[in-house]
Scaffold this active site. Structure first.
Site, PDB file in Angstrom:
ATOM      1  N   GLY A 136      13.755   2.191   6.133  1.00 27.38           N
ATOM      2  CA  GLY A 136      12.640   1.252   5.951  1.00 27.38           C
ATOM      3  C   GLY A 136      11.278   1.921   5.919  1.00 27.38           C
ATOM      4  N   ASP A 285      15.056  -4.613 -10.957  1.00 29.08           N
ATOM      5  CA  ASP A 285      14.374  -4.972  -9.708  1.00 29.08           C
ATOM      6  C   ASP A 285      12.969  -4.373  -9.663  1.00 29.08           C
ATOM      7  OD1 ASP A 285      16.142  -2.604  -9.545  1.00 29.08           O
ATOM      8  OD2 ASP A 285      15.158  -2.294  -7.610  1.00 29.08           O
TER       9      ASP A 285
HETATM   10  P1  AMP Z   1      13.503   1.514  -5.381  1.00 26.50           P
HETATM   11  O1  AMP Z   1      14.329   2.584  -6.003  1.00 26.50           O
HETATM   12  O2  AMP Z   1      12.335   2.037  -4.572  1.00 26.50           O
HETATM   13  O3  AMP Z   1      13.115   0.428  -6.320  1.00 26.50           O
HETATM   14  O4  AMP Z   1      14.426   0.849  -4.292  1.00 26.50           O
HETATM   15  C1  AMP Z   1      15.635   0.217  -4.567  1.00 26.50           C
HETATM   16  C2  AMP Z   1      16.073  -0.549  -3.360  1.00 26.50           C
HETATM   17  O5  AMP Z   1      16.256   0.333  -2.245  1.00 26.50           O
HETATM   18  C3  AMP Z   1      15.097  -1.602  -2.901  1.00 26.50           C
HETATM   19  O6  AMP Z   1      15.844  -2.651  -2.371  1.00 26.50           O
HETATM   20  C4  AMP Z   1      14.328  -0.865  -1.827  1.00 26.50           C
HETATM   21  O7  AMP Z   1      13.666  -1.727  -0.942  1.00 26.50           O
HETATM   22  C5  AMP Z   1      15.433  -0.056  -1.149  1.00 26.50           C
HETATM   23  N1  AMP Z   1      14.939   1.131  -0.458  1.00 26.50           N
HETATM   24  C6  AMP Z   1      14.428   2.259  -1.022  1.00 26.50           C
HETATM   25  N2  AMP Z   1      14.060   3.128  -0.074  1.00 26.50           N
HETATM   26  C7  AMP Z   1      14.318   2.564   1.128  1.00 26.50           C
HETATM   27  C8  AMP Z   1      14.146   2.968   2.499  1.00 26.50           C
HETATM   28  N3  AMP Z   1      13.628   4.144   2.842  1.00 26.50           N
HETATM   29  N4  AMP Z   1      14.531   2.101   3.450  1.00 26.50           N
HETATM   30  C9  AMP Z   1      15.065   0.911   3.132  1.00 26.50           C
HETATM   31  N5  AMP Z   1      15.262   0.477   1.887  1.00 26.50           N
HETATM   32  C10 AMP Z   1      14.893   1.287   0.892  1.00 26.50           C
HETATM   33 MG    MG Z   2      12.107  -1.106  -6.306  1.00 29.97          MG
END
Ligand code: AMP
Ligand code: MG
Length: 535
Positions: A136, A285
């Site tokens: 998170g 997303d």
């Molecule tokens: P992203 O690639 O940043 O668009 O993230 C894809 C998914 O992974 C989304 O649901 C993000 O909120 C989750 N996510 C990415 N990094 C983290 C992290 N460090 N902790 C929790 N969730 C994450």
């Molecule tokens: Mg994202």
């Protein structure tokens, strides 16, 4: 702080009955209540004066330690009611199921004095029900990247989420930056990002994938009501419940809305292609329903012109998210959105019409870009061919996109055989440059002839070009230099770079270093040419 909140997303849409960060599948709900996890030592590293002003915050309020406490996730203002949003998405072409805000927590929807709505969202504020085993958190380097680039995009005139603040947490976050088995602790940080809406294509895909047409319809109606109120015509501003009761959300309204989303998405991509921005992770997303650039991760900027370049090492194999494919990827993503919205329609025709409008709008944007970047009054088929010919030439010659187009305004098109001298500083490799020198001269002759035949007067042409071709963009290595300095305790580079990027189309004499070619050391340096999703 005088912020007034109206948390419509929570009020108008069904929520998760369970609160707190426990990992789970959340059905029938658009959000889950979850508090930011406190951090040891929140400290304001940088902020955007423009966004603060937008929200009506005074400089002394930003400087107050209470500001860092709130935007580091340690305190709430009256009216804040933190939540994480539930959504799904297609990642790299495959349905990934529930994703949701895994490390983003919205604090509330602030209403500015002019009535505009600004959702305040902390990225890196701790675990949520959607964290799926991750921590998170976010590291300083990726937070600096998002903070600088999202503000730079705004100044470039590209639709984007904004960034209010960058707060260091005083907590170490462990990341394996290159995914090569070398995890190390890094400084943690939180960006407060700001947008009228953080609803994504994936927000609709998730309920659709679960056959939950009730939630899908509620979310679509809400999105129109809050984020596209003008589409409701005379009924704009009426309470959402009344619109539902009156049957306002019919197929015609949904069709108009989807059409608008398709057009905005095309325009967004048109801007990216104009300025040389590569998003890097165009999963559904990461597609904003408002057509904003959202989720700054392993993004990059084109230095040497290469439509096949992707900054994202995770994407190195298929290069799905390469620069030149962004228009078609956006269209593919819209097709996933159309599929998700199809239960709201009896026929496919209105959805197909939206997709067609996306393609048509992108075609218009490509023409408009050619016209503006070349300094022409209007753009015909021949001019598009002229631009495409130039792009192929730039690719072969390895020319710097930003420097080339900026310098093109200096070429004397009154000459029958214009000198390429003003363009000399736009090439990386003398050999590749020399190999294309004749082709460049030939192209310049064509271009000059076009400019003379019904083109704009010299000064008007140059002005048009300078308004479309930025001199300053947040090249990866420039941001990395600010990161390197910050990681050794000198945070001034963040504000210095942001200050340059406030006026990307200006000349800013004396700031040539920020408009230079990418230095060779940046070619194989992590963070400059190789970026992973590890952030
Ligand atoms: P992203 O690639 O940043 O668009 O993230 C894809 C998914 O992974 C989304 O649901 C993000 O909120 C989750 N996510 C990415 N990094 C983290 C992290 N460090 N902790 C929790 N969730 C994450
Ligand atoms: Mg994202």
């Amino acid at each position: 702080m005088p912020l007034r909140f109206d948390n419509a997303f929570l009020r108008e849409l069904p929520g998760d009955p369970v609160a707190g960060p426990g990992t789970r599948q959340v059905h029938g709900a658009a959000w889950s209540r979850v508090m930011p996890t406190p951090v040891p030592a929140p400290r304001l590293v940088a902020h955007s004066a423009e966004v603060a002003a937008l929200l009506g915050l005074e400089p002394w309020e930003v400087a107050d330690p209470g500001f860092a406490a709130v935007f580091g996730g340690n305190a709430l203002l009256e009216g804040m009611d933190p939540w994480a949003a539930n959504y799904g998405g297609h990642q790299f072409g495959h349905w990934a199921g529930q994703l949701g805000d895994g490390r983003a927590i919205s604090l509330g929807e602030a209403l500015a004095a002019d009535g505009s709505r600004h959702e305040l969202q902390l990225k890196g504020a701790g675990r949520t029900p959607y964290s799926r085993g991750a921590d998170g958190r976010a590291v300083l380097r990726s937070s600096i990247r998002e903070f600088i680039c999202s503000e730079a995009m705004h100044h470039l005139g590209v639709p984007t989420t904004r960034a209010l603040s960058l707060v260091a947490t005083g907590e170490a976050v462990v990341r394996d930056m290159l995914y090569d088995g070398h995890p190390r602790p890094e400084p943690g940080a939180i960006v407060c990002r700001v947008a009228p809406s953080f609803i994504r294509f994936g927000s609709f895909e998730l309920p659709a994938s679960r056959g939950d047409t009730g939630l899908l319809r509620a979310l679509a109606g809400f999105c129109i009501w809050r984020d596209f109120p003008w589409l409701a015509g005379d009924r704009a501003g009426a309470p959402l419940a009344r619109l539902h009761a009156e049957g306002a959300f019919d197929e015609a309204l949904f069709a108009a809305w989807f059409h608008e989303v398709c057009v905005r998405t095309a325009r967004l991509v048109g801007h990216w292609m104009r300025v040389g921005f590569v998003h890097g992770v165009l999963n559904t997303d990461n597609m904003s329903i408002l057509g904003l650039t959202i989720d700054y991760g392993p993004y990059g900027w084109i230095d040497d012109y290469d439509p096949d370049w992707t900054p994202n090492t995770t994407d190195a194999q298929g290069r799905r998210y390469r620069f030149g494919w962004q228009p078609r990827v956006a269209h593919w993503n819209l097709a996933r959105l159309a599929q998700a919205l199809s239960p709201l329609f009896r026929e496919a025709a209105p959805l197909q019409a939206g997709l067609d409008a996306n393609a048509a709008t992108w075609a218009e944007c490509e023409r408009d870009n050619a016209c503006a970047k070349l300094g022409l009054e209007d753009c015909g088929d021949d001019d598009l061919a002229l631009m495409r010919g130039l792009q192929a030439l730039l690719h072969r010659a390895g020319a710097d996109m930003t420097r080339f187009f900026r310098a093109l305004a200096e070429v004397d098109v009154d000459a029958v055989a214009p000198s390429a001298e003003p363009l000399r500083g736009a090439f990386y490799d003398p050999g590749r440059h020399a190999a294309e020198a004749d082709a460049l001269d030939a192209w310049l002759r064509l271009y000059a002839a076009r400019c003379r035949a019904g083109g704009l007067p010299r000064e008007a042409r140059a002005a048009r070009m300078r308004a479309a071709n930025p001199r300053f963009v947040p090249r990866n290595y420039l941001v990395q230099q600010a990161i390197d300095r910050a990681e050794t305790g000198d945070e001034a580079g963040i504000g210095e770079l942001l200050d340059v990027l406030r006026d990307p189309y200006g000349e800013q004499p004396g700031r040539d270093a920020y408009a230079a070619l990418r230095p060779d050391w940046a070619l194989d340096r992590a963070g400059c040419s190789m970026l992973s999703c590890s952030s």
